[in-house]
Write an enzyme that holds these catalytic residues in place. Structure first.
Site, short mmCIF file in Angstrom:
data_model
loop_
_atom_site.label_atom_id
_atom_site.label_comp_id
_atom_site.label_asym_id
_atom_site.label_seq_id
_atom_site.Cartn_x
_atom_site.Cartn_y
_atom_site.Cartn_z
N MET A 194 -22.32 -12.30 0.80
CA MET A 194 -23.60 -12.16 0.27
C MET A 194 -24.19 -13.33 -0.44
O MET A 194 -25.30 -14.00 -0.49
CB MET A 194 -23.92 -10.81 -0.68
CG MET A 194 -25.09 -10.50 -1.40
SD MET A 194 -25.10 -11.50 -3.03
CE MET A 194 -26.30 -10.49 -3.77
N HIS B 208 -18.40 -4.41 -3.22
CA HIS B 208 -17.49 -4.27 -2.18
C HIS B 208 -17.46 -2.90 -1.52
O HIS B 208 -16.72 -2.00 -1.86
CB HIS B 208 -16.04 -4.53 -2.66
CG HIS B 208 -15.76 -5.81 -2.85
ND1 HIS B 208 -15.56 -6.82 -2.02
CD2 HIS B 208 -15.98 -6.54 -4.04
CE1 HIS B 208 -15.36 -8.06 -2.63
NE2 HIS B 208 -15.70 -7.95 -3.68
N GLU C 137 4.89 6.29 -5.30
CA GLU C 137 5.58 5.31 -4.48
C GLU C 137 6.19 4.38 -5.18
O GLU C 137 5.43 3.70 -5.93
CB GLU C 137 4.60 4.91 -3.46
CG GLU C 137 5.02 3.97 -2.51
CD GLU C 137 4.23 3.18 -1.83
OE1 GLU C 137 2.74 3.29 -1.94
OE2 GLU C 137 4.33 2.22 -1.39
N LYS D 122 22.94 2.13 11.13
CA LYS D 122 23.65 1.88 9.73
C LYS D 122 23.09 1.32 8.58
O LYS D 122 23.31 1.46 7.33
CB LYS D 122 24.64 0.91 10.56
CG LYS D 122 25.91 0.29 9.68
CD LYS D 122 26.89 1.50 9.09
CE LYS D 122 27.74 2.10 10.45
NZ LYS D 122 29.02 1.71 10.88
N LYS E 293 5.75 2.67 3.80
CA LYS E 293 5.89 3.65 2.63
C LYS E 293 4.59 4.20 2.16
O LYS E 293 4.44 5.53 1.82
CB LYS E 293 6.54 2.89 1.50
CG LYS E 293 8.12 3.08 1.45
CD LYS E 293 8.76 2.64 0.11
CE LYS E 293 7.99 1.67 -0.45
NZ LYS E 293 8.33 0.14 -0.23
N CYS F 228 -19.81 -9.56 -0.94
CA CYS F 228 -19.51 -10.34 -2.29
C CYS F 228 -19.84 -11.62 -1.87
O CYS F 228 -20.85 -12.34 -2.04
CB CYS F 228 -18.38 -9.81 -2.75
SG CYS F 228 -18.04 -10.24 -4.23
N GLU G 35 -16.47 -1.78 1.04
CA GLU G 35 -15.36 -1.40 2.01
C GLU G 35 -14.31 -0.67 0.95
O GLU G 35 -13.54 -0.02 1.81
CB GLU G 35 -14.70 -2.91 2.61
CG GLU G 35 -14.05 -3.65 1.40
CD GLU G 35 -14.90 -4.70 0.76
OE1 GLU G 35 -16.49 -4.38 0.71
OE2 GLU G 35 -14.69 -5.64 0.15
N GLN H 240 22.37 4.10 6.49
CA GLN H 240 23.40 4.57 5.59
C GLN H 240 23.78 3.63 4.40
O GLN H 240 23.80 4.25 3.46
CB GLN H 240 24.44 4.48 6.71
CG GLN H 240 24.48 5.57 7.83
CD GLN H 240 25.58 5.51 8.80
OE1 GLN H 240 26.80 5.11 8.53
NE2 GLN H 240 25.39 5.34 10.34
N1 GLN Z 1 -15.84 -16.03 -5.68
C1 GLN Z 1 -17.05 -15.12 -5.73
C2 GLN Z 1 -17.26 -14.83 -7.33
O1 GLN Z 1 -16.03 -14.86 -8.13
C3 GLN Z 1 -16.94 -13.87 -4.96
C4 GLN Z 1 -15.81 -13.03 -5.24
C5 GLN Z 1 -15.50 -11.82 -4.03
O2 GLN Z 1 -15.97 -12.23 -3.14
N2 GLN Z 1 -14.74 -10.91 -4.56
O3 GLN Z 1 -18.22 -14.38 -7.68
#
Ligand code: GLN
Length: 572
Positions: free
Chosen positions: A400, A548, A145, A193, A21, A397, A550, A196
């Site tokens: 790292m 993050h 949505e 179906k 969706k 995160c 990403e 429906q």
């Molecule tokens: N667990 C770690 C923290 O709380 C990293 C969190 C995460 O990767 N989003 O700092």
């Protein structure tokens, strides 16, 4: 001045959930944006949680974080990726958040002594929130949505909001049902179906869909379309085929070929203003013509749910890798690696060594975000291997933080170094919780209290991060924002989205730098490490980010760090 257009498109699901969706809604949004309309998007989640922050990713998929720190459903990520926009808490609601604001209003006497009831006050609150966001964003079309599937007790109040709006503005509201047609091998026929029945359920809520998108393993043939149209009170032209596709980014093109946008515009009495679909079309061509592969291993732990393997917990990481690959004309081959396979708590050291050796087949390795202590030693082993064998590495995160633990143990010689999230009694707490976070945990205030949303970081000149961020204006602060923060005009300052409680312990920064770790991004206060990297002469690409990246990668504008990571991975 001409009155601004105000239209509403609701997307609901029939038969079962998880059929796309969110992708369907995002694709409709993209087509309308490319037709010249300003679109804003909403996700409504029918659960009591006020936001998605407290939910387990294995059960619910990744928690997506918006720029303002809202923790929400991963569908908001699809909206941002397809529409190239940053949304906010104004674009997300849950049953819990709607009830909470009604109850707060009632406590503030905003209903002026009236009896406040589930109907109409809850649906009216939903409508008001949509309208407020339309106003503040100056958008012309609200794409909404509604999570779950019609017929569930949970989303009845949201359907009621659609009914009330449709009753008031019949020409401005469009209801789209995304329904699934199962395939039984016996006769190889897509079954209509269940769809429906889904429409009958909608009818009993006082609603009639305006269009139906028929999701199925294969395209719907004319016969199926006719059958659905006849039984569900629609024209055949209002029933569309939405078959499975190789890439979600092909969906807008498929919808366009089916004429979904044309019919939606007609039904809402809108005229296409422009045709800007060319950029997206180019992307889909690039995706289907990419031949050369780049193999990336993602080392995580939220993969299995019973007998199933889920990748949903890392959806944004996967998409960010793909975006970077698309742009470079590559095909990303992503492998899920379970961190416990590299952990001596679960396997013998000989097995772990063997598993580590197998990592050599990957051109790049990612250790994404995570929580808790399970299998962290496995992740640390993987990071050590990537560092020593010079395999391009990206730590996100937790990835790292664990890279910093690995570095401290092996290059500073502090063998018992750890994060206090994993071992609260470690003598070398190189990753530690901030004092204000400690307070929140003591008071059991877990919801919405991490370091969340976009925070600035000053980037050090001469680093990989510096070179990389210069390529993309979208992440850079402007002069005014820099002045407000009190940083010098000539400095490169970025903003990126966070979600964590722990940080690199500022007391260790000097020692880490002396041992050769580059802190290439730091908070304006100079205390919190935001990006770490190894010098390029020591390693071709070894970067960790406390934030993050990403979350902010878009298919038409990939995140620069992912792009550089994939570029180096593919070229070695
Ligand atoms: N667990 C770690 C923290 O709380 C990293 C969190 C995460 O990767 N989003 O700092």
């Amino acid at each position: 001045m001409a009155k601004r257009i105000r239209k509403y498109i609701f997307v609901v699901g029939g038969v079962m959930s998880g059929v796309g969706k969110g992708i369907a809604a995002s694709s409709i949004g993209r087509l309308l944006k490319d037709s010249g309309f300003k679109v804003t998007a909403f996700k409504i989640d029918p659960y009591i949680n006020v936001d998605a922050g407290t939910m387990n990713p294995t059960e619910h998929g990744e928690v997506f974080v918006l720029e303002d720190g809202t923790e929400c459903d991963q569908d908001m990520g699809n909206y941002e990726r397809f529409l190239e926009e940053n949304f906010s808490s104004k674009n997300y609601m849950t049953t819990g958040s709607v009830y909470l604001s009604v109850i707060n209003k009632e406590r503030n006497l905003e209903y002026q002594g009236k009896c406040v009831e589930v109907v109409p006050h809850i649906p009216l609150e939903v409508i008001q929130k949509i309208n407020n966001t339309l106003d503040s964003s100056k958008a012309e079309i609200a794409l909404v949505e509604i999570g779950g599937t019609v017929g569930e007790y949970q989303n009845i109040l949201f359907l009621e909001a659609v009914r009330i709006l449709k009753l008031k503005f019949p020409k401005d509201v469009l209801l789209c049902l995304v329904s699934y047609l199962p395939l039984l091998n016996k006769d190889n026929e897509l079954k209509t179906k269940p769809t429906q029945y889904a429409v009958k359920t909608l009818n009993s809520a006082g609603l009639q869909p305006d269009i139906i998108l028929g999701r199925a393993a294969f395209p719907l043939d004319d016969k199926r379309k006719e059958k659905i149209a006849f039984n569900c009170n629609l024209r055949k032209e209002d029933v569309f085929s939405a078959p499975d596709v190789g890439s979600i980014y092909q969906v807008p093109l498929n919808f366009k070929k089916e004429g979904v946008d044309k019919v939606i515009l007609e039904k809402l009495s809108l005229k296409r203003r422009v045709n800007l679909f060319g950029r997206w079309l180019k992307l889909t061509r690039k995706i289907s013509s990419a031949q050369k592969k780049v193999s990336i291993g993602i080392v995580g732990k939220y993969f299995s749910s019973g007998a199933f393997v889920l990748a949903d917990s890392y959806i944004s990481v996967i998409e960010a890798v793909k975006h970077a690959a698309f742009e470079l004309g590559l095909k990303a081959e992503i492998s899920w690696l379970d961190a416990s396979d590299f952990d001596e708590t679960y396997h013998s050291s000989a097995e772990v060594r063997k598993n580590l050796e197998q990592l050599r087949i990957y051109q790049g390795i990612i250790v994404p975000g995570g929580f808790g202590s399970r299998a962290t030693e496995g992740k640390i082993k993987v990071i050590e291997f990537a560092r020593q064998k010079k395999i391009p590495f990206l730590g996100l995160c937790y990835g790292m933080q664990l890279a910093v633990v690995e570095f401290t143990r092996h290059l500073l010689g502090l063998k018992e170094a750890n994060s206090t999230e994993i071992n609260p009694a470690t003598p070398f707490p190189v990753i530690d919780i901030l004092p204000e976070q400690k307070e929140k945990i003591r008071e059991k205030k877990f919801g919405g209290t991490m370091r969340l949303g976009a925070w600035p970081a000053v980037i050090k000149e001469g680093t990989i991060a510096f070179r990389t961020y210069l390529q993309s204006k979208r992440f850079l602060l402007n002069s005014w924002e820099k002045r407000k923060l009190g940083v010098k005009e000539e400095q490169l300052v970025i903003k990126e989205r966070h979600r964590h409680r722990y940080e690199v312990n500022p007391d260790y920064l000097e020692a880490l730098k002396k041992a050769g770790l580059i802190i290439s991004g730091i908070s304006p206060s100079g205390r919190l490490a935001e990006i770490i990297e190894l010098p390029q002469k020591a390693h071709p690409f070894f970067i960790g980010t406390q934030f993050h990246p990403e979350l902010t990668s878009w298919p038409l504008d990939p995140h620069p760090l992912f792009k550089e990571f994939i570029r180096v991975s593919a070229s070695l």
